[in-house]
Design a protein around this motif. Structure first.
Motif, PDB file in Angstrom:
ATOM      1  N   GLY A   9      -3.993  -4.914   8.225  1.00  0.00           N
ATOM      2  CA  GLY A   9      -3.625  -4.809   6.823  1.00  0.00           C
ATOM      3  C   GLY A   9      -3.935  -6.090   6.073  1.00  0.00           C
TER       4      GLY A   9
ATOM      5  N   LYS B 220      -4.377   7.041   7.027  1.00  0.00           N
ATOM      6  CA  LYS B 220      -4.609   5.602   6.983  1.00  0.00           C
ATOM      7  C   LYS B 220      -3.309   4.792   7.073  1.00  0.00           C
ATOM      8  CE  LYS B 220      -9.107   5.735   6.432  1.00  0.00           C
ATOM      9  NZ  LYS B 220     -10.043   5.163   7.440  1.00  0.00           N
ATOM     10  N   CYS B 221      -2.175   5.459   6.965  1.00  0.00           N
ATOM     11  CA  CYS B 221      -0.889   4.764   7.015  1.00  0.00           C
ATOM     12  C   CYS B 221      -0.218   4.949   8.374  1.00  0.00           C
ATOM     13  CB  CYS B 221       0.045   5.282   5.909  1.00  0.00           C
ATOM     14  SG  CYS B 221      -0.394   4.667   4.277  1.00  0.00           S
ATOM     15  N   ASP B 222       0.787   4.145   8.631  1.00  0.00           N
ATOM     16  CA  ASP B 222       1.570   4.272   9.856  1.00  0.00           C
ATOM     17  C   ASP B 222       2.208   5.657   9.925  1.00  0.00           C
ATOM     18  OD1 ASP B 222       2.904   2.884  12.196  1.00  0.00           O
ATOM     19  OD2 ASP B 222       4.672   3.526  11.061  1.00  0.00           O
TER      20      ASP B 222
ATOM     21  N   PHE C 257       7.931  -1.001   5.137  1.00  0.00           N
ATOM     22  CA  PHE C 257       6.524  -0.627   5.259  1.00  0.00           C
ATOM     23  C   PHE C 257       5.865  -1.420   6.373  1.00  0.00           C
ATOM     24  CE2 PHE C 257       2.171  -1.949   4.407  1.00  0.00           C
ATOM     25  CZ  PHE C 257       1.524  -0.734   4.322  1.00  0.00           C
TER      26      PHE C 257
ATOM     27  N   GLN D 201       6.007   4.602   6.094  1.00  0.00           N
ATOM     28  CA  GLN D 201       5.185   4.838   4.920  1.00  0.00           C
ATOM     29  C   GLN D 201       6.037   4.691   3.659  1.00  0.00           C
ATOM     30  OE1 GLN D 201       4.304   8.903   5.637  1.00  0.00           O
ATOM     31  NE2 GLN D 201       3.061   8.524   7.464  1.00  0.00           N
TER      32      GLN D 201
ATOM     33  N   HIS E 106       0.832  -1.202   0.000  1.00  0.00           N
ATOM     34  CA  HIS E 106       0.000   0.000   0.000  1.00  0.00           C
ATOM     35  C   HIS E 106       0.870   1.257   0.000  1.00  0.00           C
ATOM     36  CE1 HIS E 106      -3.793  -2.073   0.633  1.00  0.00           C
ATOM     37  NE2 HIS E 106      -3.230  -2.791   1.590  1.00  0.00           N
TER      38      HIS E 106
ATOM     39  N   ILE F 183       1.195   5.284   0.370  1.00  0.00           N
ATOM     40  CA  ILE F 183       0.425   6.260   1.141  1.00  0.00           C
ATOM     41  C   ILE F 183      -0.488   7.037   0.201  1.00  0.00           C
ATOM     42  CG2 ILE F 183       2.229   8.042   1.006  1.00  0.00           C
ATOM     43  CD1 ILE F 183       1.401   8.805   3.912  1.00  0.00           C
TER      44      ILE F 183
ATOM     45  N   ASN G   7       1.820  -1.482   8.506  1.00  0.00           N
ATOM     46  CA  ASN G   7       0.477  -0.916   8.617  1.00  0.00           C
ATOM     47  C   ASN G   7       0.310  -0.184   9.944  1.00  0.00           C
ATOM     48  OD1 ASN G   7      -1.047  -1.965   6.196  1.00  0.00           O
ATOM     49  ND2 ASN G   7      -0.278  -3.898   7.023  1.00  0.00           N
ATOM     50  N   ARG G   8      -0.711   0.651  10.036  1.00  0.00           N
ATOM     51  CA  ARG G   8      -1.063   1.271  11.314  1.00  0.00           C
ATOM     52  C   ARG G   8      -1.315   0.189  12.349  1.00  0.00           C
ATOM     53  NH1 ARG G   8      -3.626   6.632  11.942  1.00  0.00           N
ATOM     54  NH2 ARG G   8      -4.650   5.613  13.707  1.00  0.00           N
TER      55      ARG G   8
END
Length: 428
Positions: free
Chosen positions: A377, A322-324, A369, A328, A313, A315, A371-372
């Motif tokens: 994810g 929506k991203c960490d 990368f 990113q 994904h 950003i 995920n949050r």
């Protein structure tokens, strides 16, 4: 742009997983790889290159070094040949008023709204009666022209459409294919069209697997052509990288393997998916054919390395939240190395160190990368395969936007970075 042009060629040919395998086999055959039957004896030779078509929609290819030791090094790269889409059901003909529609089901997890109002076509395989009931004949078909569309309901008839409306897969996603006339059979208009395309009589058709695909071509975007928009970037970007990697100059003291699996988008739990025993059995057969013992095969397996390639994904320019907050990646940043504490990505520190070392040595751009932490994810075949094959694994891929859309977006330069990583991986 050569890497994008090569990717574009693969995408245009890969209108179903079956057609993807055929296109991949064509590339491998042109590079000197020889086809092997899945269920017959193999006569392998050091220095040889081979590929296997497994059940029409999965492909395994390998090259054997000329100077293998007592326990050969094993390097495996894997990706998947399927993507989220619509699939035609049995007896799909539906007549509504004077329209002909198809009854379809959802395959995988597509963004359904992106399939509306596009020129769509159909491709897949048809099984017809053969000489033996145990061996039906298979015909691969591609209608290869705009044929269907899923029409939106006009805003005048759905005033809340821009506020978010639930999409019912059984009601809203049925594609329009014809206006019913006297020339068309209400009961068999699809089957008759399929038989004509396959060059058989409709009575000869036993069954079929037909996928609906976006007929639109890819295109460059951006002020400097820095983006590429196309259907099926997930995961044909990785399929092409695997092919380029295995076709590059082989390493003399290793066994290099690629696996192009089907059914990742529905969980991989099929005979041709990454969750099956297919790869382990092929690798065992490979080692035994070269004269190695079962114990040596197990040592080869457990000392091997898997590079699992699937998209990541990027950003989102309108939804950065929506991203960490730290980890990113932007389209154009190169290869994404994907990490997750849940092991939905199989990457760990030891395996990451291998890929990072390759990237630094070859000046391949990359970023890590994650995920949050409060958002689940996606996952890929890396964790599934590594658990079955018991080898070190890294999940990586190109960052894209609009993942699982009928049309996705990537950075133009990222395909080159992914191909360079696959090539370097097989040559170290």
């Amino acid at each position: 742009m050569n890497h994008i042009k090569e990717l574009e060629t693969l995408i245009a040919a890969s209108v179903s997983p079956y057609h993807c395998i055929m296109a991949a086999a064509d590339q491998l055959a042109s590079a000197g790889f020889k086809e092997l039957p899945l269920a017959e004896p193999w006569g392998l030779a050091k220095g040889g290159s081979y590929y296997i078509n497994a059940f029409d929609s999965t492909l395994v290819a390998f090259s054997i070094g000329e100077e293998l030791g007592e326990v050969p090094a094993l390097k495996l790269a894997a990706s998947h040949t399927d993507w989220p889409c619509l699939k035609v059901k049995p007896s799909p003909e539906i007549t509504s008023l004077e329209y002909g529609k198809l009854n379809v089901e959802v395959y995988g997890g597509p963004l359904l709204g992106t399939w509306f109002d596009r020129p769509l076509s159909m491709a897949g395989k048809v099984c017809v009666a053969g000489e033996s009931p145990m061996k039906p004949e298979t015909v691969f078909v591609d209608f290869s022209r705009p044929l269907l569309t899923v029409p939106s309901l006009a805003i005048h008839m759905n005033r809340e459409a821009n506020n978010g409306v639930a999409i019912n897969a059984q009601v809203d996603m049925l594609p329009l294919i014809a206006r019913i006339t006297e020339e068309l059979s209400k009961e068999h208009f699809f089957l008759e069209a399929l038989a004509k395309e396959a060059g058989v009589k409709k009575e000869e058709i036993l069954d079929y697997e037909i996928y609906i695909y976006n007929r639109e071509e890819g295109t460059l975007l951006g002020l400097q052509n820095e983006f590429y928009s196309s259907p099926r970037l997930d995961n044909l970007t990785s399929v092409q990288a695997c092919l380029k990697g295995i076709m590059a100059k082989p390493c003399k003291n290793s066994i290099n393997v690629i696996a192009l699996y089907d059914n990742e988008e529905i969980g991989s739990h099929t005979k041709q998916g990454a969750s099956s025993a297919l790869m382990e059995r092929i690798l065992e057969k490979l080692c035994l054919s070269l004269g190695y013992s079962r114990e040596t095969f197990l040592n080869v397996l457990m000392s091997g390395f898997l590079l699992s390639l699937d998209v990541a994904h990027a950003i989102h320019p309108n939804h950065g939240e929506k991203c960490d907050i730290k980890n990113q990646i932007v389209m154009g940043d190169g290869v994404a190395i994907k990490l997750s504490a849940s092991q939905s990505y199989a990457t760990d520190a030891s395996s990451t160190g291998v890929i990072e070392s390759i990237c630094r040595k070859e000046n391949i751009p990359y970023k890590k990368f994650s995920n949050r932490s409060d958002m689940r994810g996606g996952s890929t075949l890396g964790s599934i395969s590594s658990a079955l094959l018991t080898m070190r694994t890294v999940d990586a891929g190109v960052p894209i936007l609009a993942m699982h859309s009928a049309r996705e977006i990537m950075g133009t330069r990222d395909q080159e970075a992914l191909v360079r990583l696959a090539e370097a991986f097989f040559q170290i």
